[in-house]
Design an enzyme around this catalytic site. Structure first.
Site, PDB file in Angstrom:
ATOM      1  NE  ARG A 171       1.315  -4.203   6.805  1.00  0.00           N
ATOM      2  CZ  ARG A 171       1.947  -4.736   7.840  1.00  0.00           C
ATOM      3  NH1 ARG A 171       3.237  -4.480   8.026  1.00  0.00           N
ATOM      4  NH2 ARG A 171       1.333  -5.522   8.686  1.00  0.00           N
ATOM      5  CB  SER A 221      -5.320  -5.577   6.044  1.00  0.00           C
ATOM      6  OG  SER A 221      -5.600  -4.598   7.004  1.00  0.00           O
ATOM      7  CD  GLU A 291      -1.935  -2.815   5.087  1.00  0.00           C
ATOM      8  OE1 GLU A 291      -1.765  -4.002   4.747  1.00  0.00           O
ATOM      9  OE2 GLU A 291      -2.146  -2.472   6.262  1.00  0.00           O
TER      10      GLU A 291
END
Length: 301
Positions: A171, A221, A291
């Protein structure tokens, strides 16, 4: 200054004090001073040049899927790439502008019987955001297929970055360190069988629908996957599913998600994230790392 803005940026869709919650997946976010929707790169360059000349901050919001905009909103220009969404195919190469929908791009790949993009068939968001975050799912990620990206620097200069220069990680890309904005990206795929590609996309879409709370607004998420663990499992084991702050709740369907079930605010999201991090650390000793990107100003700022 407004007169100069209307004069210099005449013909460009710019909205003043526009609430960003109308455009975010979370349905939260205060106003942008100026929300701009350039139709092409020429309009984009005019906006950036004007902002830099007038010392007005600017940023690109993308599709705002893995993002929380605070309740105080964002000062300066917020640029949305909704209209910069062209997708073209040349042999085994797909080129997509930053505002192109990621899911739609995977469907274009399927239409041309190109394989390699199936992993992204259910990921909400834009091409630009996907490259910026190295989006991934089910064992695939953008780093596996990217050839290059055309980017815009904060100074307004356009350049091309090769995939090898992206410093992709989980990420993460170099764009997060340098502040460059994706304008378009090229992906290298492989010839495949249309039926098999369709079956795989249907399978992954079904898995996502079974596991994820797609019926509510959310930021996707919330936490990165901790080494050796799964964030959702740690949250569940800490007894946090269904815990609610204001209108935002830890999803009962998937503990890794937080859903806006009753007109929640960005502060509700932030307070719930902090509560989850503290409880999971207390229970398991693992410190969760968000995230989701959190940007903008709180209402008290």
């Amino acid at each position: 200054m407004l007169n100069k803005l209307h004069e210099d940026l005449k013909g460009i869709d710019i909205r003043i004090d526009e609430p960003l919650k109308k455009y975010t997946y979370t349905k939260v976010g205060g106003p942008a001073d100026f929300l701009a929707f350039p139709r092409n790169r020429y309009e984009l360059s005019r906006i950036v040049r004007f902002a830099n000349q007038e010392n007005i901050p600017w940023m690109v919001l993308g599709n705002a899927s893995n993002l929380i905009v605070r309740d105080g909103g964002i000062r300066g220009f917020v640029i949305m790439f909704d209209k910069l969404n062209t997708i073209t195919v040349d042999g085994y190469i797909i080129e997509a502008e930053a505002g192109a929908n990621l899911i739609e791009t995977t469907r274009v790949a399927r239409f041309h019987s190109l394989t390699g993009f199936e992993f992204a068939c259910g990921i909400p968001g834009s091409i630009g955001g996907a490259v910026y975050m190295n989006a991934g799912a089910y064992g695939g990620e953008i780093a596996h297929i990217l050839v290059s990206a055309q980017v815009l620097s904060k100074a307004g200069e356009v350049r091309t970055i090769d995939a090898r220069e992206m410093k992709f990680g989980y990420r993460h890309s170099i764009l997060q360190d340098e502040g460059d904005i994706v304008i378009s990206a090229k992906f290298a795929l492989k010839p495949g069988d249309y039926t098999l590609i369709s079956q795989e996309m249907d399978r992954l879409t079904h898995l996502r629908q079974l596991k994820q709370p797609l019926e509510y607004p959310s930021c996707g998420s919330v936490f990165k996957r901790p080494v050796g663990h799964f964030a959702g499992q740690l949250i569940s084991e800490a007894g946090l599913q269904g815990v609610r702050v204001g209108g935002v709740e830890v999803s009962k369907k998937h503990a890794g998600f937080m859903v806006n079930i009753a007109d929640g605010t960005a502060k509700d999201y932030e307070d719930l994230i902090a509560q989850v991090i503290a409880r999971v650390e207390e229970k398991s000793g693992v410190t969760l790392e968000p995230e989701v990107r959190i940007i903008g100003e709180s209402e008290s700022d």
